[in-house]
Scaffold this active site. Structure first.
Site, PDB file in Angstrom:
ATOM      1  N   GLU A  75       4.992  -5.139   6.973  1.00  0.00           N
ATOM      2  CA  GLU A  75       4.288  -4.059   7.686  1.00  0.00           C
ATOM      3  C   GLU A  75       4.818  -3.819   9.082  1.00  0.00           C
ATOM      4  O   GLU A  75       4.836  -2.698   9.573  1.00  0.00           O
ATOM      5  CB  GLU A  75       2.781  -4.378   7.754  1.00  0.00           C
ATOM      6  CG  GLU A  75       2.037  -4.249   6.431  1.00  0.00           C
ATOM      7  CD  GLU A  75       2.004  -5.536   5.629  1.00  0.00           C
ATOM      8  OE1 GLU A  75       2.839  -6.445   5.868  1.00  0.00           O
ATOM      9  OE2 GLU A  75       1.141  -5.637   4.740  1.00  0.00           O
TER      10      GLU A  75
ATOM     11  N   ALA B  32       0.864  -1.175   0.000  1.00  0.00           N
ATOM     12  CA  ALA B  32       0.000   0.000   0.000  1.00  0.00           C
ATOM     13  C   ALA B  32       0.904   1.229   0.000  1.00  0.00           C
ATOM     14  O   ALA B  32       2.049   1.167   0.449  1.00  0.00           O
ATOM     15  CB  ALA B  32      -0.892  -0.017   1.224  1.00  0.00           C
TER      16      ALA B  32
ATOM     17  N   GLY C 179       0.632  -4.983   1.024  1.00  0.00           N
ATOM     18  CA  GLY C 179      -0.611  -5.038   0.256  1.00  0.00           C
ATOM     19  C   GLY C 179      -0.417  -5.661  -1.123  1.00  0.00           C
ATOM     20  O   GLY C 179      -1.366  -6.204  -1.696  1.00  0.00           O
TER      21      GLY C 179
ATOM     22  N   GLU D 151      -0.643  -9.283  -0.527  1.00  0.00           N
ATOM     23  CA  GLU D 151      -2.051  -9.565  -0.210  1.00  0.00           C
ATOM     24  C   GLU D 151      -2.914  -9.544  -1.473  1.00  0.00           C
ATOM     25  O   GLU D 151      -3.797 -10.382  -1.655  1.00  0.00           O
ATOM     26  CB  GLU D 151      -2.570  -8.552   0.815  1.00  0.00           C
ATOM     27  CG  GLU D 151      -1.911  -8.726   2.176  1.00  0.00           C
ATOM     28  CD  GLU D 151      -2.257  -7.615   3.152  1.00  0.00           C
ATOM     29  OE1 GLU D 151      -2.089  -6.425   2.790  1.00  0.00           O
ATOM     30  OE2 GLU D 151      -2.694  -7.918   4.275  1.00  0.00           O
TER      31      GLU D 151
HETATM   32  N1  CO8 Z   1       4.607   3.131  -0.788  1.00  0.00           N
HETATM   33  C1  CO8 Z   1       5.011   4.295  -1.336  1.00  0.00           C
HETATM   34  N2  CO8 Z   1       6.155   4.428  -2.042  1.00  0.00           N
HETATM   35  C2  CO8 Z   1       6.922   3.326  -2.183  1.00  0.00           C
HETATM   36  C3  CO8 Z   1       6.568   2.089  -1.628  1.00  0.00           C
HETATM   37  C4  CO8 Z   1       5.345   2.012  -0.899  1.00  0.00           C
HETATM   38  N3  CO8 Z   1       4.885   0.854  -0.353  1.00  0.00           N
HETATM   39  N4  CO8 Z   1       7.529   1.184  -1.912  1.00  0.00           N
HETATM   40  C5  CO8 Z   1       8.448   1.840  -2.638  1.00  0.00           C
HETATM   41  N5  CO8 Z   1       8.102   3.129  -2.798  1.00  0.00           N
HETATM   42  C6  CO8 Z   1       8.813   4.189  -3.511  1.00  0.00           C
HETATM   43  C7  CO8 Z   1      10.032   4.632  -2.722  1.00  0.00           C
HETATM   44  O1  CO8 Z   1       9.657   5.592  -1.738  1.00  0.00           O
HETATM   45  C8  CO8 Z   1      10.898   5.236  -3.816  1.00  0.00           C
HETATM   46  O2  CO8 Z   1      10.406   6.505  -4.138  1.00  0.00           O
HETATM   47  P1  CO8 Z   1      11.454   7.732  -4.428  1.00  0.00           P
HETATM   48  O3  CO8 Z   1      12.199   7.296  -5.641  1.00  0.00           O
HETATM   49  O4  CO8 Z   1      10.557   8.901  -4.668  1.00  0.00           O
HETATM   50  O5  CO8 Z   1      12.326   7.820  -3.236  1.00  0.00           O
HETATM   51  C9  CO8 Z   1      10.601   4.327  -5.017  1.00  0.00           C
HETATM   52  O6  CO8 Z   1       9.355   3.672  -4.719  1.00  0.00           O
HETATM   53  C10 CO8 Z   1      11.650   3.254  -5.225  1.00  0.00           C
HETATM   54  O7  CO8 Z   1      11.823   2.580  -3.977  1.00  0.00           O
HETATM   55  P2  CO8 Z   1      13.271   2.338  -3.320  1.00  0.00           P
HETATM   56  O8  CO8 Z   1      14.202   3.441  -3.681  1.00  0.00           O
HETATM   57  O9  CO8 Z   1      13.052   2.053  -1.862  1.00  0.00           O
HETATM   58  O10 CO8 Z   1      13.706   1.019  -4.107  1.00  0.00           O
HETATM   59  P3  CO8 Z   1      14.661  -0.154  -3.596  1.00  0.00           P
HETATM   60  O11 CO8 Z   1      14.886  -1.024  -4.787  1.00  0.00           O
HETATM   61  O12 CO8 Z   1      15.831   0.407  -2.874  1.00  0.00           O
HETATM   62  O13 CO8 Z   1      13.787  -0.955  -2.501  1.00  0.00           O
HETATM   63  C11 CO8 Z   1      11.789  -2.014  -1.686  1.00  0.00           C
HETATM   64  C12 CO8 Z   1      12.630  -1.639  -2.911  1.00  0.00           C
HETATM   65  C13 CO8 Z   1      12.545  -3.085  -0.851  1.00  0.00           C
HETATM   66  C14 CO8 Z   1      10.488  -2.608  -2.212  1.00  0.00           C
HETATM   67  C15 CO8 Z   1      11.533  -0.777  -0.804  1.00  0.00           C
HETATM   68  O14 CO8 Z   1      11.021   0.250  -1.635  1.00  0.00           O
HETATM   69  C16 CO8 Z   1      10.528  -0.993   0.301  1.00  0.00           C
HETATM   70  O15 CO8 Z   1      10.890  -1.555   1.331  1.00  0.00           O
HETATM   71  N6  CO8 Z   1       9.283  -0.538   0.117  1.00  0.00           N
HETATM   72  C17 CO8 Z   1       8.260  -0.591   1.137  1.00  0.00           C
HETATM   73  C18 CO8 Z   1       7.713  -1.988   1.278  1.00  0.00           C
HETATM   74  C19 CO8 Z   1       6.661  -2.010   2.371  1.00  0.00           C
HETATM   75  O16 CO8 Z   1       6.893  -1.707   3.511  1.00  0.00           O
HETATM   76  N7  CO8 Z   1       5.445  -2.421   1.986  1.00  0.00           N
HETATM   77  C20 CO8 Z   1       4.330  -2.530   2.912  1.00  0.00           C
HETATM   78  C21 CO8 Z   1       3.565  -1.251   2.924  1.00  0.00           C
HETATM   79  S1  CO8 Z   1       2.281  -1.257   4.123  1.00  0.00           S
HETATM   80  C22 CO8 Z   1       1.066  -2.184   3.414  1.00  0.00           C
HETATM   81  O17 CO8 Z   1       1.159  -2.641   2.317  1.00  0.00           O
HETATM   82  C23 CO8 Z   1      -0.162  -2.376   4.256  1.00  0.00           C
HETATM   83  C24 CO8 Z   1      -1.293  -2.902   3.438  1.00  0.00           C
HETATM   84  C25 CO8 Z   1      -2.558  -2.652   4.184  1.00  0.00           C
HETATM   85  C26 CO8 Z   1      -3.760  -2.645   3.259  1.00  0.00           C
HETATM   86  C27 CO8 Z   1      -5.010  -2.361   4.011  1.00  0.00           C
HETATM   87  C28 CO8 Z   1      -6.193  -2.254   3.084  1.00  0.00           C
HETATM   88  C29 CO8 Z   1      -7.474  -2.340   3.772  1.00  0.00           C
END
Ligand code: CO8
Length: 259
Positions: free
Chosen positions: A133, A66, A110, A113
């Site tokens: 998360e 998400a 998400g 999921e």
């Molecule tokens: N949300 C927003 N932006 C994101 C997300 C995200 N989940 N993941 C990556 N991005 C963005 C980064 O901020 C970055 O943006 P910018 O270039 O502007 O800085 C860009 O994407 C590229 O990301 P990275 O530079 O971090 O890329 P890497 O290759 O270094 O890392 C990863 C890739 C490992 C995927 C890393 O980006 C990461 O850890 N992302 C977050 C993963 C995460 O925590 N996901 C869970 C989110 S919470 C969730 O999903 C809850 C769901 C609940 C749903 C409920 C519905 C009812």
């Protein structure tokens, strides 16, 4: 209908393909994307020409979760009060035709999921699954704590949910999270071949099979077995059951009519 966060196309006039398309955010799922995805899948579901759907992302990310930027400022009153965001996260569950997730790269939070809400997953060799998360102070909110243990067992699911550790494609296949792993450049070909083979099957039986398998996932065993039996019985009311069995016995190809 024009979309901004997804791309939509059909293959062979029978398979509806939705590609998540927020590349700068690694396909992070926001409200607009979930609305568009739901609208596209419902439209395919309602189109009699379509027999199966595929949801996919980019080579680097199916979806990295998400959208944390969108969620960061919410308060408890926001998420509980507006029931964040059940409205459009649940749409995919109401789609009656099969939906295959073709997963390459990250399927996190998400994103994992969403992939698990699809009917089955085919993964590229670079796929990585996780429920990270916990690392940002929350827990999975779109079924991760329920579907992951059912898919891979309690111990592995608990470890993933508590540590946020990612699972690579080979481990995901061993654990039963994905149906199979294929080379990255073959991912869409393999997903499409599976979708096309489903399109060859009688549509009523396909929907009934999906519904019955989902029952095994979502309820208790005796209810599920009883539901399966009733659906099995009901397919004897279709012309395709007669045609399928007659064709088998006559050693000819069946001509299904979805009746
Ligand atoms: N949300 C927003 N932006 C994101 C997300 C995200 N989940 N993941 C990556 N991005 C963005 C980064 O901020 C970055 O943006 P910018 O270039 O502007 O800085 C860009 O994407 C590229 O990301 P990275 O530079 O971090 O890329 P890497 O290759 O270094 O890392 C990863 C890739 C490992 C995927 C890393 O980006 C990461 O850890 N992302 C977050 C993963 C995460 O925590 N996901 C869970 C989110 S919470 C969730 O999903 C809850 C769901 C609940 C749903 C409920 C519905 C009812």
């Amino acid at each position: 209908m024009t979309y901004e966060t997804i791309e939509v196309r059909t293959e062979a006039g029978k398979v509806g393909i939705v590609t998540l398309n927020r590349p700068k955010q690694l396909n992070a799922l926001n409200d607009q994307l979930m609305d568009e995805l739901g609208t596209a899948l419902k439209a395919f579901d309602a189109d009699p020409a379509i027999g199966c759907m595929i949801v996919t992302g980019s080579e680097k990310a199916f979806a990295a979760g998400a959208d944390i930027a969108a969620m960061a400022k919410y308060t408890y009153a926001d998420v509980y009060g507006k029931d964040f965001i059940t409205r459009n996260w649940e749409t995919i569950r109401s789609v009656r035709k099969p939906v295959i997730a073709a997963v390459s790269g990250f399927a996190l939070g998400g994103g994992c999921e969403l992939a698990m809400m699809c009917d089955f997953m085919i993964a590229a060799e670079n796929a990585k699954f996780g429920q990270p998360e916990i690392k940002i102070g929350i827990i999975p909110g779109a079924g991760g704590t329920q579907r992951l243990p059912r898919a891979i067992g309690k111990s592995k699911a608990m470890e993933m949910v508590l540590t946020g550790r990612m699972m690579d494609a080979a481990e995901a296949e061993r654990a039963g999270l994905v149906s199979r792993v294929v080379p990255i450049d073959k991912l869409m070909d393999e997903a499409l071949a599976a979708a096309l083979s489903i399109c060859e099957m009688p549509g009523l039986a396909v929907m009934a099979a999906k519904e019955a398998v989902n029952r095994s996932f979502e309820g208790g065993l005796s209810d599920g077995v009883m539901f399966e039996r009733r659906v099995f019985h009901s397919l004897y009311g279709t012309e395709d059951q007669k045609e399928g069995m007659d064709a088998f016995l006559a050693k000819r190809k069946p001509a299904f009519k979805n009746r």
